[in-house]
Design a protein around this motif. Structure first.
Motif, PDB file in Angstrom:
ATOM      1  N   THR A  98      29.598  35.736  40.766  1.00  0.00           N
ATOM      2  CA  THR A  98      30.494  36.675  41.441  1.00  0.00           C
ATOM      3  C   THR A  98      29.718  37.518  42.445  1.00  0.00           C
ATOM      4  O   THR A  98      30.131  37.677  43.607  1.00  0.00           O
ATOM      5  N   LEU A 102      29.984  37.519  46.685  1.00  0.00           N
ATOM      6  CA  LEU A 102      30.284  38.701  47.497  1.00  0.00           C
ATOM      7  C   LEU A 102      29.211  38.939  48.555  1.00  0.00           C
ATOM      8  O   LEU A 102      29.515  39.364  49.678  1.00  0.00           O
ATOM      9  N   LEU A 113      35.102  38.770  53.607  1.00  0.00           N
ATOM     10  CA  LEU A 113      34.803  39.548  52.411  1.00  0.00           C
ATOM     11  C   LEU A 113      36.091  39.945  51.694  1.00  0.00           C
ATOM     12  O   LEU A 113      36.187  39.852  50.456  1.00  0.00           O
ATOM     13  N   LEU A 117      36.978  38.721  47.972  1.00  0.00           N
ATOM     14  CA  LEU A 117      37.186  39.719  46.928  1.00  0.00           C
ATOM     15  C   LEU A 117      38.526  39.509  46.241  1.00  0.00           C
ATOM     16  O   LEU A 117      38.631  39.558  45.005  1.00  0.00           O
ATOM     17  N   VAL A 121      38.984  38.459  42.308  1.00  0.00           N
ATOM     18  CA  VAL A 121      39.813  39.249  41.384  1.00  0.00           C
ATOM     19  C   VAL A 121      40.831  38.347  40.692  1.00  0.00           C
ATOM     20  O   VAL A 121      41.020  38.411  39.471  1.00  0.00           O
TER      21      VAL A 121
END
Length: 293
Positions: A98, A102, A113, A117, A121
């Protein structure tokens, strides 16, 4: 038992075969952007890396960690239930991937980004309690379909344009995401017993195999029919005809699949889905001259 996992077990945990779908969708986004690839190859390569070996692999690691009890029933040979990924290493790998995802996404710009993200999630709440979207096939399949098709397509188009993609690109990406919900349902046929035993309400568990198979076929076919209509409306008849022909091929395969859904789900996933993703590429080429119009 080994204190650390073998590299082969880590690779198996990250499931490279699953990376194809988001990498293909990212490529479709690149094509649909209408931007020249010349001079952009390092960025494209980083985007492909992000879509498959990073974000998708993260979702696989997280899913295997939180599914370790289900896999002990359905697939006891998987790396975590078999002990080849010992202790909490499955969780550590998911968290590490993760963070790496990122970092790469941030290097590609704010639009990328943001998309990464959002996708990460979804990947975590799909598998992890308390939400654990996968416990209900309607929500879980929607999350995965969006992560595998729509978000990578958006990312590919956005990374090429360095801006929000054209509205037609967004619409086609959304339609193929909706269709991918049916593909996700096909994947659930292999784990009906374990899902039922552990309270995972996949669509085959909720609806039964025959009804879930009919739903999967309908959900895959309907958005493609809309794509065909849109391409005709946008004066792209040859591209529309290609997508329509590929849809007709899927319909013929669906007839055989529906005769024995449990036994033929994997077969249809390998045949019908291949035609589905070829249609995605045809639609992406149809969008090229329209971006920015």
């Amino acid at each position: 038992m080994a204190a650390t996992p073998a590299p082969s077990a880590v690779v198996e945990l990250l499931k490279p075969l699953t990376w194809f779908a988001p990498m293909w969708a990212f490529a479709c986004g690149v094509v649909s952007s209408g931007q020249p690839a010349q001079g952009q190859w390092p960025v494209i390569a980083a985007g492909v890396l992000l879509a498959g070996p990073l974000v998708c692999a993260t979702s696989q690691a997280a899913n295997d960690w939180f599914d370790r009890h289900v896999d002990a029933i359905n697939e006891p040979g998987r790396p975590i239930p078999s002990g080849r990924i010992p202790g909490r290493w499955g969780l550590y790998l998911a968290l590490g991937w993760t963070a790496l995802s990122l970092v790469v996404a941030a290097a590609l710009g704010p639009w990328i980004l943001g998309a990464a993200l959002f996708g990460l999630v979804l990947a975590w709440i799909y598998s992890a309690p308390p939400l654990r979207l996968k416990k209900n096939g309607w929500w879980g399949n929607s999350a995965v379909a969006l992560c595998y098709e729509g978000l990578p397509w958006f990312t590919g188009a956005a990374v090429m344009a360095a801006a929000m993609p054209d509205r037609r690109v967004l619409l086609i990406a959304l339609l193929y995401s909706v269709g991918a919900h049916g593909i996700m349902t096909l994947n659930d046929f292999k784990s009906v017993e374990g899902d039922r035993a552990t309270g995972v309400r996949s669509l085959p568990v909720q609806l039964g195999s025959e009804a879930a198979a009919r739903l999967a076929c309908g959900v895959m076919a309907a958005p493609q029919a809309v794509v065909v209509a849109l391409l005709f409306a946008w004066d792209r008849p040859w591209h529309a005809a290609i997508v329509a022909a590929l849809l007709a091929g899927q319909a013929a395969l669906m007839v055989r699949f529906l005769q024995a859904p449990r036994e033929r789900a994997a077969w249809y996933n390998g045949t019908g889905t291949s035609l589905y993703v070829l249609g995605m590429l045809a639609a992406a080429f149809a969008l090229r001259p329209l971006v920015g119009a």
